[in-house]
Enzyme design. Structure first.
Site, PDB file in Angstrom:
ATOM      1  N   GLU A  57      33.437  40.218  49.729  1.00 15.78           N
ATOM      2  CA  GLU A  57      33.453  39.092  48.804  1.00 15.78           C
ATOM      3  C   GLU A  57      34.025  39.514  47.441  1.00 15.78           C
ATOM      4  OE1 GLU A  57      29.515  37.826  47.781  1.00 15.78           O
ATOM      5  OE2 GLU A  57      30.165  35.817  47.143  1.00 15.78           O
ATOM      6  N   LYS A  81      32.490  28.863  49.599  1.00 14.43           N
ATOM      7  CA  LYS A  81      31.064  29.197  49.644  1.00 14.43           C
ATOM      8  C   LYS A  81      30.221  27.956  49.360  1.00 14.43           C
ATOM      9  CE  LYS A  81      27.874  32.691  47.813  1.00 14.43           C
ATOM     10  NZ  LYS A  81      27.780  33.862  46.907  1.00 14.43           N
ATOM     11  N   CYS A  88      28.311  35.541  51.813  1.00 16.35           N
ATOM     12  CA  CYS A  88      27.146  36.139  51.160  1.00 16.35           C
ATOM     13  C   CYS A  88      25.883  35.287  51.305  1.00 16.35           C
ATOM     14  CB  CYS A  88      27.480  36.423  49.701  1.00 16.35           C
ATOM     15  SG  CYS A  88      26.451  37.716  48.956  1.00 16.35           S
TER      16      CYS A  88
END
Length: 305
Positions: A111, A185, A226
């Site tokens: 990331e 995300k 994440c």
């Protein structure tokens, strides 16, 4: 108490099987019609019954496609990131080329690999993916290297500028260098642990709105970034959409990361019966499953490997 619970369960099951039945108010049994359960079951199996369990799932699960490859080598690249964007891009390219030279067919970057992970840096290092070229040097490098090496590349994530918004975006490239899918995300990480860490991604980033499933040369991949891994529903949705593999590029901090990162990876795999792989920026033994260039079997049902 157990008898009451059993009666409640029986009446609930009867109501689900035959929606026309009524329950007595405040009592855990079927109403005065007192239909035996065997008759309820017969009603459910009748040709014209309104009981259609296959319609309870909407949208319905997709039939699992056969993966193009049953075995292939995967590279999870952990990168040391600096404030020099050009150096970071060159470093990432070298890691990808090394992975491919060792036989990897699928390469994952971590990331926000092209710059520091901070709210001050996101606007500075952000790229206009739609514009491409000089406006997106990280994106252009990933596309070119995937094509030249003929690999599938899950490009970790970079800060993406789109209009007035910034997104934390993962780009997936096919072996032809074309963009196969783009995941923004969904779950932004806002944390405040006094004396240890305070960080709010939502200060500068905008949350994505859509799950992302991508068909590639190595199979169907579900993408999260994440903190997305914390939410089992996303992984279950990907499994229902026929994903063979779930990929979660990450940059977990060293306060909550060692507590959650490996544990959540192991939790996701049996929950959805998919293989789960992730790549993190930080050199922590808990940050990723396996080592660089390890080889796994990627049949979705092969949950013991």
């Amino acid at each position: 108490m157990r008898a009451a619970a059993a009666a409640a369960a029986t009446s609930t099951a009867a109501a689900l099987l035959a929606p026309g039945l009524k329950l007595c108010a405040g009592r855990a049994r079927v109403s005065s019609c007192r239909l035996p359960l065997r008759r309820v079951a017969a009603m459910a199996s009748a040709p014209n019954s309104s009981f259609r369990p296959e319609e309870a799932r909407s949208p319905p699960a997709l039939e699992l496609p056969t993966p193009p490859l049953s075995k292939f080598k995967v590279a999870l690249c952990q990168l040391s990131v600096t404030a020099d964007k050009s150096r970071n891009i060159a470093h990432a390219r070298a890691a990808i080329e090394k992975a491919a030279s060792d036989g990897a067919k699928l390469v994952l970057l971590p990331e926000i690999w092209n710059g520091p992970y901070s709210n001050d840096s996101f606007p500075e290092y952000a790229e206009d993916i739609e514009a491409g070229g000089d406006a997106a040097p990280s994106f252009s490098m990933m596309s070119e290297v995937a094509r030249s090496l003929q690999i599938t590349l899950v490009g970790g994530s970079i800060a993406e500028r789109s209009g007035n918004n910034l997104y934390n975006t993962c780009c997936v490239f096919g072996s032809d260098g074309q963009l196969k899918g783009k995941h923004r995300k969904i779950h932004l990480f806002d944390i405040d642990i006094p004396g240890k860490i305070t960080f709010k991604e939502s200060k500068t980033l905008t949350a994505g709105q859509s799950p992302t499933v991508v068909d590639t040369d190595v199979g169907r991949i579900g993408i999260g970034i994440c903190y997305d891994i914390r939410f089992q529903e996303l992984a279950m949705l990907y499994a229902a959409r026929g994903a063979h593999l779930l990929c979660y590029p990450g940059a977990f901090n060293m306060t909550t990361g060692p507590l959650h990162w490996e544990l959540l990876q192991r939790a996701r795999q049996p929950a959805v019966c998919c293989n789960v792989r992730s790549s993190s920026r930080y050199q922590c033994r808990l940050c990723c499953l396996g080592t660089l260039h390890a080889c796994w079997t990627f049949w979705r049902g092969d949950c013991n490997n």
